[in-house]
Design a protein around this motif. Structure first.
Motif, PDB file in Angstrom:
ATOM      1  N   GLY A 134       0.824  -1.199   0.000  1.00 17.69           N
ATOM      2  CA  GLY A 134       0.000   0.000   0.000  1.00 17.69           C
ATOM      3  C   GLY A 134       0.861   1.254   0.000  1.00 17.69           C
ATOM      4  O   GLY A 134       2.085   1.165  -0.069  1.00 17.69           O
ATOM      5  N   PRO A 135       0.226   2.421   0.040  1.00 21.57           N
ATOM      6  CA  PRO A 135      -1.199   2.676   0.294  1.00 21.57           C
ATOM      7  C   PRO A 135      -2.069   2.774  -0.972  1.00 21.57           C
ATOM      8  O   PRO A 135      -3.221   3.188  -0.899  1.00 21.57           O
ATOM      9  N   TYR A 136      -1.506   2.394  -2.132  1.00 23.03           N
ATOM     10  CA  TYR A 136      -2.228   2.575  -3.394  1.00 23.03           C
ATOM     11  C   TYR A 136      -3.125   1.371  -3.675  1.00 23.03           C
ATOM     12  O   TYR A 136      -2.817   0.516  -4.497  1.00 23.03           O
ATOM     13  N   PHE A 137      -4.257   1.320  -2.954  1.00 20.98           N
ATOM     14  CA  PHE A 137      -5.166   0.185  -3.001  1.00 20.98           C
ATOM     15  C   PHE A 137      -6.598   0.630  -3.282  1.00 20.98           C
ATOM     16  O   PHE A 137      -6.967   1.792  -3.072  1.00 20.98           O
ATOM     17  N   MET A 150      -5.848   4.921   1.968  1.00 22.25           N
ATOM     18  CA  MET A 150      -5.764   4.417   0.600  1.00 22.25           C
ATOM     19  C   MET A 150      -6.002   5.544  -0.402  1.00 22.25           C
ATOM     20  O   MET A 150      -6.906   6.367  -0.230  1.00 22.25           O
ATOM     21  N   ARG A 151      -5.188   5.564  -1.449  1.00 20.91           N
ATOM     22  CA  ARG A 151      -5.258   6.641  -2.425  1.00 20.91           C
ATOM     23  C   ARG A 151      -4.608   6.192  -3.734  1.00 20.91           C
ATOM     24  O   ARG A 151      -4.011   5.128  -3.810  1.00 20.91           O
ATOM     25  N   ASN A 152      -4.734   7.028  -4.751  1.00 20.99           N
ATOM     26  CA  ASN A 152      -4.108   6.746  -6.037  1.00 20.99           C
ATOM     27  C   ASN A 152      -2.607   6.996  -5.953  1.00 20.99           C
ATOM     28  O   ASN A 152      -2.145   7.821  -5.138  1.00 20.99           O
ATOM     29  N   PRO A 153      -1.832   6.318  -6.793  1.00 22.62           N
ATOM     30  CA  PRO A 153      -0.388   6.568  -6.816  1.00 22.62           C
ATOM     31  C   PRO A 153      -0.086   8.039  -7.114  1.00 22.62           C
ATOM     32  O   PRO A 153      -0.631   8.609  -8.071  1.00 22.62           O
ATOM     33  N   ASP A 154       0.737   8.628  -6.291  1.00 23.21           N
ATOM     34  CA  ASP A 154       1.119  10.039  -6.424  1.00 23.21           C
ATOM     35  C   ASP A 154       2.616  10.098  -6.724  1.00 23.21           C
ATOM     36  O   ASP A 154       3.431   9.762  -5.861  1.00 23.21           O
ATOM     37  N   TYR A 158       5.552   8.920  -4.100  1.00 24.01           N
ATOM     38  CA  TYR A 158       6.351   7.691  -4.178  1.00 24.01           C
ATOM     39  C   TYR A 158       7.793   7.962  -4.586  1.00 24.01           C
ATOM     40  O   TYR A 158       8.699   7.236  -4.194  1.00 24.01           O
ATOM     41  N   LYS A 159       8.023   9.030  -5.335  1.00 21.44           N
ATOM     42  CA  LYS A 159       9.417   9.372  -5.659  1.00 21.44           C
ATOM     43  C   LYS A 159      10.148   9.874  -4.411  1.00 21.44           C
ATOM     44  O   LYS A 159      11.348   9.612  -4.238  1.00 21.44           O
ATOM     45  N   LYS A 160       9.417  10.549  -3.538  1.00 15.26           N
ATOM     46  CA  LYS A 160      10.005  10.986  -2.266  1.00 15.26           C
ATOM     47  C   LYS A 160      10.385   9.782  -1.415  1.00 15.26           C
ATOM     48  O   LYS A 160      11.474   9.738  -0.834  1.00 15.26           O
ATOM     49  N   VAL A 161       9.489   8.806  -1.360  1.00 18.72           N
ATOM     50  CA  VAL A 161       9.759   7.588  -0.587  1.00 18.72           C
ATOM     51  C   VAL A 161      10.972   6.859  -1.159  1.00 18.72           C
ATOM     52  O   VAL A 161      11.869   6.437  -0.415  1.00 18.72           O
ATOM     53  N   LEU A 162      11.004   6.704  -2.466  1.00 24.55           N
ATOM     54  CA  LEU A 162      12.092   5.959  -3.107  1.00 24.55           C
ATOM     55  C   LEU A 162      13.415   6.706  -3.025  1.00 24.55           C
ATOM     56  O   LEU A 162      14.489   6.088  -2.987  1.00 24.55           O
ATOM     57  N   PHE A 163      13.365   8.020  -2.986  1.00 27.55           N
ATOM     58  CA  PHE A 163      14.589   8.806  -2.793  1.00 27.55           C
ATOM     59  C   PHE A 163      15.082   8.681  -1.357  1.00 27.55           C
ATOM     60  O   PHE A 163      16.286   8.641  -1.090  1.00 27.55           O
ATOM     61  N   ARG A 185       5.977   1.083 -14.051  1.00 21.81           N
ATOM     62  CA  ARG A 185       7.147   1.294 -14.926  1.00 21.81           C
ATOM     63  C   ARG A 185       8.283   1.977 -14.166  1.00 21.81           C
ATOM     64  O   ARG A 185       9.461   1.627 -14.346  1.00 21.81           O
ATOM     65  N   TYR A 186       7.913   2.920 -13.314  1.00 26.55           N
ATOM     66  CA  TYR A 186       8.948   3.638 -12.555  1.00 26.55           C
ATOM     67  C   TYR A 186       9.650   2.694 -11.573  1.00 26.55           C
ATOM     68  O   TYR A 186      10.888   2.728 -11.438  1.00 26.55           O
ATOM     69  N   LEU A 187       8.880   1.838 -10.898  1.00 25.35           N
ATOM     70  CA  LEU A 187       9.484   0.868  -9.986  1.00 25.35           C
ATOM     71  C   LEU A 187      10.441  -0.048 -10.739  1.00 25.35           C
ATOM     72  O   LEU A 187      11.566  -0.302 -10.289  1.00 25.35           O
ATOM     73  N   ARG A 188      10.009  -0.544 -11.889  1.00 30.59           N
ATOM     74  CA  ARG A 188      10.849  -1.445 -12.682  1.00 30.59           C
ATOM     75  C   ARG A 188      12.143  -0.762 -13.110  1.00 30.59           C
ATOM     76  O   ARG A 188      13.206  -1.394 -13.178  1.00 30.59           O
TER      77      ARG A 188
END
Length: 408
Positions: A134-137, A150-154, A158-163, A185-188
């Motif tokens: 989650g939280p994109y469910f 729960m919310r749409n992918p932002d 998510y780039k903040k989290v991954l950074f 695609r970004y995760l991959r």
């Protein structure tokens, strides 16, 4: 400096291809250095008599939330360490600590605790990277997850989290949400595995998600759409998509309760051992006595009741979490789903290792791989857990009955 050697002999070795009776596994400096039938002569090695028990690769749990009274969302490093120590007793040698939907600040804090815990973890199952659930469910498929978050992918989020964190191994999301394909695609692009979960997607949406990197179905069947009607027309759901897309991997909570025996048999019959990973999805109550417990953060998590080998909502209207351990998963697949032991073990060793991209080092007993091993009897009772050639757990009850012989 001389090599540190360990020899485990008189065991039934579960290899990727067969079971070697009366076999020997030799460990040198934490790595598997030899596998053979019979009792090899290894000068200078500490010898362990397996007494006919099975010698299997260490179990890999790629979806786990807690155990021993702790949850990864509790907000401290100690919880990570205690959960790892709890599950090593049940044969788990490696795991992906898993989050729940939460405030962004809580998620970032959990990721920071993971980094510290990974450095301090000496007596528990290894950490292979975080699994963000989650939280994109879809709120319609929230299950025991908190729909408030729960919310749409932002992309900004998510780039903040991954950074912020470089320890994320996998991330589960509902593919039908706006922005989910771009998210996959970004995760991959970062080498992170996207997975479908808590989803109301129909087959066509899952197929497109697969084309955008979502190659795994998280806790298959649980919080996931099946056949549905829309304006009188039937549509195949995420479950059917998991079956129809041959290359899609699935993970299942094989406790015999989340999925009863007929469904376990169906998954095995259609997907096979090479595409099915066994997961505990275990919560904090795992390894504890039945009764009330908390799902999620100990301070403000959801109160649940543990009975009948599973966690339920307090009104008992639905399951609220798993209390399975890795040994129980293998036992259930063998005894309830009639899966051969060799393949049941594959589903919690080689298959998750491949899915997580660590098969070059883990998941099978082969020369040159990490010496992560587990010894168990015919009923999958764990006698010993070895990680990187070190004996991390040795069953006290087994030792009292028939001690394993250790000689210099």
């Amino acid at each position: 400096m001389s090599d540190k050697k360990l020899k485990i002999y008189n065991g039934s070795i579960i290899t990727p291809y067969r079971i070697i009776k009366n076999g020997t596994v030799v460990i040198t400096n934490g790595m598997i250095s030899a596998i053979a039938a019979g009792d090899l002569d290894v000068p200078g090695a500490i010898a362990i008599n397996a007494e006919g028990k099975y010698i299997a690769p260490g179990f890999i749990d790629m979806h786990i939330h807690g155990g021993g009274g702790y949850d990864f969302m509790d907000g401290d490093v100690n919880s990570f360490l205690k959960i790892a120590e709890t599950h090593v007793k049940y044969g788990t040698t490696a795991m992906c600590p898993t989050t729940l939907t939460s405030e962004l600040s809580d998620l970032l804090e959990t990721l920071e605790h993971y980094e510290i815990a990974k450095k301090q973890n000496k007596s528990g199952a290894q950490f292979l990277g975080m699994h963000l659930e989650g939280p994109y469910f879809s709120k319609n498929q929230s299950g025991a997850q908190d729909p408030r978050y729960m919310r749409n992918p932002d992309p900004d989020e998510y780039k903040k989290v991954l950074f912020h964190a470089h320890s994320i191994r996998r991330w589960s999301a509902a593919p039908e949400l706006k922005g989910a394909y771009e998210f996959g695609r970004y995760l991959r692009s970062l080498g992170i595995l996207p997975a479908i979960a808590h989803t109301d997607a129909i087959y066509e949406e899952v197929l497109e998600a697969f084309e955008n990197g979502y190659t795994l179905a998280t806790h298959f069947y649980s919080a996931m759409s099946g056949v549905s009607r829309r304006n009188a027309f039937r549509y195949a759901g995420a479950v059917e998509a998991g079956y129809l897309i041959d290359e899609m991997d699935v993970e299942i909570i094989a406790d015999g309760i989340h999925l009863p025996a007929p469904l376990l048999k169906l998954v095995y019959k259609i997907k096979g051992a090479s595409r099915t990973a066994l997961i505990t999805d275990a919560m904090r109550a795992t390894g504890m006595q039945p009764g009330k417990s908390i799902l999620g953060n100990i301070k403000d998590g959801l109160e649940v009741i543990v009975e009948d080998g599973v966690a339920k909502l307090m009104d008992r209207s639905a399951f609220a979490g798993s209390v399975a351990t890795a040994d129980r998963l293998v036992r259930t697949m063998v005894k309830s789903a009639d899966v051969p032991l060799l393949e049941a073990v594959q589903m919690i060793t080689a298959t998750p290792a491949r899915i997580l991209g660590v098969a070059d080092k883990k998941g099978s007993i082969q020369e040159g791989k990490d010496a992560d091993l587990v010894l168990f009897d015919d009923n999958i009772n764990i006698a010993m857990t070895i990680i990187n050639g070190e004996i991390i757990y040795n069953s006290a009850s087994e030792l009292k009955k028939r001690p394993l012989e250790i000689t210099a």
